[in-house]
Design a protein around this motif. Structure first.
Motif, short mmCIF file in Angstrom:
data_model
loop_
_atom_site.label_atom_id
_atom_site.label_comp_id
_atom_site.label_asym_id
_atom_site.label_seq_id
_atom_site.Cartn_x
_atom_site.Cartn_y
_atom_site.Cartn_z
N LYS A 95 0.83 -0.92 -0.19
CA LYS A 95 0.34 -0.26 0.03
C LYS A 95 0.46 0.86 -0.13
N ARG A 96 1.56 1.14 0.62
CA ARG A 96 2.79 2.74 0.28
C ARG A 96 4.35 1.65 0.11
N VAL A 97 5.10 2.68 0.04
CA VAL A 97 6.31 2.85 -0.89
C VAL A 97 7.00 3.91 -0.66
N LEU A 98 8.74 3.34 -0.19
CA LEU A 98 9.06 5.05 -0.08
C LEU A 98 9.92 5.26 -1.07
N PHE A 99 9.66 6.00 -2.03
CA PHE A 99 10.67 6.69 -3.09
C PHE A 99 11.59 7.98 -3.49
N ASN A 100 12.83 7.76 -3.77
CA ASN A 100 13.62 8.53 -4.49
C ASN A 100 13.49 8.80 -6.11
N PRO A 101 13.17 10.27 -6.25
CA PRO A 101 12.79 10.55 -7.62
C PRO A 101 14.28 10.88 -8.38
N SER A 102 15.29 10.79 -7.79
CA SER A 102 16.43 11.12 -7.72
C SER A 102 17.39 10.07 -8.31
N TYR A 103 16.96 9.05 -7.85
CA TYR A 103 17.35 7.65 -8.31
C TYR A 103 17.70 6.56 -8.98
N ILE A 104 16.52 7.28 -10.14
CA ILE A 104 16.24 6.95 -11.46
C ILE A 104 16.84 7.98 -12.80
N LEU A 105 17.80 6.68 -13.28
CA LEU A 105 19.09 6.42 -13.99
C LEU A 105 18.40 6.25 -15.17
N PRO A 106 17.39 6.74 -15.64
CA PRO A 106 16.99 4.98 -17.48
C PRO A 106 17.48 4.56 -18.23
N ARG A 107 18.96 5.74 -18.36
CA ARG A 107 20.61 4.68 -19.41
C ARG A 107 20.75 3.87 -18.74
N ALA A 108 21.43 4.09 -17.37
CA ALA A 108 21.82 3.06 -17.02
C ALA A 108 21.68 1.62 -15.75
N LEU A 109 20.38 1.95 -16.00
CA LEU A 109 19.10 0.36 -15.91
C LEU A 109 18.96 -0.20 -17.17
N ARG A 110 18.49 1.07 -18.31
CA ARG A 110 18.44 0.20 -19.10
C ARG A 110 19.79 -0.82 -20.01
N GLU A 111 20.76 0.04 -19.74
CA GLU A 111 22.07 -0.84 -20.04
C GLU A 111 21.97 -1.44 -19.40
N LEU A 112 22.73 -1.22 -17.92
CA LEU A 112 22.36 -3.33 -17.32
C LEU A 112 21.80 -3.79 -17.46
N GLY A 113 20.49 -3.69 -17.53
CA GLY A 113 19.01 -4.30 -17.88
C GLY A 113 19.68 -5.24 -19.31
N ALA A 114 19.58 -4.83 -20.45
CA ALA A 114 20.01 -5.39 -21.32
C ALA A 114 21.30 -6.32 -21.49
N ALA A 115 22.35 -5.95 -20.91
CA ALA A 115 23.67 -6.43 -20.22
C ALA A 115 23.41 -8.18 -19.65
#
Length: 339
Positions: free
Chosen positions: A173-193
């Motif tokens: 029902k509730r999640v702590l979130f830090n918007p500045s932790y979202i680095l899409p390029r790194a997430l995508r490249e690591l996810g693909a690799a």
């Protein structure tokens, strides 16, 4: 006339080459100054926080060392990190190391952004720089980020939210979130690799959540995501500030200078009342709590406008501002900024 045209053409090319070399030399001098100011024996030191070392700083240092082609410093940083912060049972780092004669690990919990930067830097080191021996560790970290630092969005259970740590507060029902932790390029490249589609989905949904936050007219450092939307987090004040300043950096670096959160971040920065200063901390009701003209914050503002980031060197007095300055210079080089 043909000879004159050839001469003018050659002169223009020579001028462009010289300009590029001058700029590259300035960036190299900036990197050398950053290393002299903040790195000692492979440890990135944050003197404004009593000389501690945190996983964010090690991650930033690794990424910058790779981007500036400094294999010696890269090796020193990774060896120190592996010895002193890789103390958990998983492949994530303890986030805080203190120079204490009795105990150095002040907090064994991880901070996801530090792990994300470290993994991305290690991946780039082998893939882009040809420095062998790092890919396996990068992928192991990526797998643990996917396994331990993702959770379902309470509003959309099929979507993955990146959480700030493996043990960070979360519930259906509730999640702590830090918007500045979202680095899409790194997430995508690591996810693909790493063959981790969850990281790629977290990048996509992260961009969506940032757009939803932009629609509220405010970008907080921390926020709780609940079944009914965004609310003040239990552990933090609801503020625009030093964490959230990184949102336009990471989005622009990821080729998303057109993202609505970048535009809102520009507006929030420009609400300061002191000439040539930016609003670096503010409340949702518009009260400006802190303003600054430090080089790193000015660089983020320039990047958010897709303007040239100043090629000035770090001033050596503020780890965070100087790190943001160097990261913004790399992001401008790699981000293909378009609005």
């Amino acid at each position: 006339m043909p000879t004159r045209r050839l001469f003018l053409g050659a002169a223009m090319v020579a001028g462009l080459v010289t300009s590029a070399r001058v700029q590259a030399a300035a960036l190299d001098r900036g990197w050398s100054k950053w290393v002299r100011s903040y790195v000692n024996g492979g440890r990135v030191i944050d003197r404004r926080q009593d000389g501690i070392t945190h996983s964010e700083g090690q991650g930033y240092g690794l990424l910058l060392a790779q981007a500036f082609g400094d294999r010696k410093v890269f090796t020193e940083l990774e060896e120190w990190t592996e010895r002193h912060l890789a103390v958990r049972q998983d492949r994530l780092m303890a986030w805080k190391w203190v120079p204490d004669p009795h105990t150095n690990i002040a907090d064994w919990h991880n901070a996801t952004d530090g792990d994300l930067f470290r993994a991305w830097a290690l991946l780039r080191a082998e893939r882009d720089s040809g420095w062998s021996g790092y890919r396996e560790t990068a992928l192991a970290i990526a797998h643990d980020i996917a396994e331990l630092c993702l959770t379902a969005d309470p509003r959309a259970p099929a979507e993955w939210l990146l959480v700030p740590g493996a043990e960070a507060r979360r519930s259906p029902k509730r999640v702590l979130f830090n918007p500045s932790y979202i680095l899409p390029r790194a997430l995508r490249e690591l996810g693909a690799a790493a063959g981790e589609p969850r990281l790629i989905k977290a990048a996509e949904h992260g961009e969506t959540v940032l757009a939803e936050l932009a629609m509220t007219g405010f970008l907080p450092n921390w926020v709780d995501v609940t079944l009914s939307g965004f609310v003040k987090p239990l552990e933090h004040d609801l503020l625009w500030g030093y964490d959230a300043l990184r949102i336009p950096l990471y989005l622009t670096w990821s080729g998303r200078a057109d993202h609505p959160a970048v535009g809102l971040a520009r507006e929030l920065m420009e609400r300061g009342s002191i000439p040539d200063h930016l609003a670096v901390e503010a409340s949702p009701d518009g009260q400006i709590l802190a303003q600054s003209n430090k080089p790193g914050f000015l660089a983020l503002h320039a990047l958010a406008h897709c303007r040239d980031v100043p090629d000035r060197r770090p001033d050596g007095s503020d780890y965070y501002s100087d790190s943001l300055l160097m990261l913004a210079q790399v992001a401008q080089r790699e981000g293909q900024c378009k609005v």
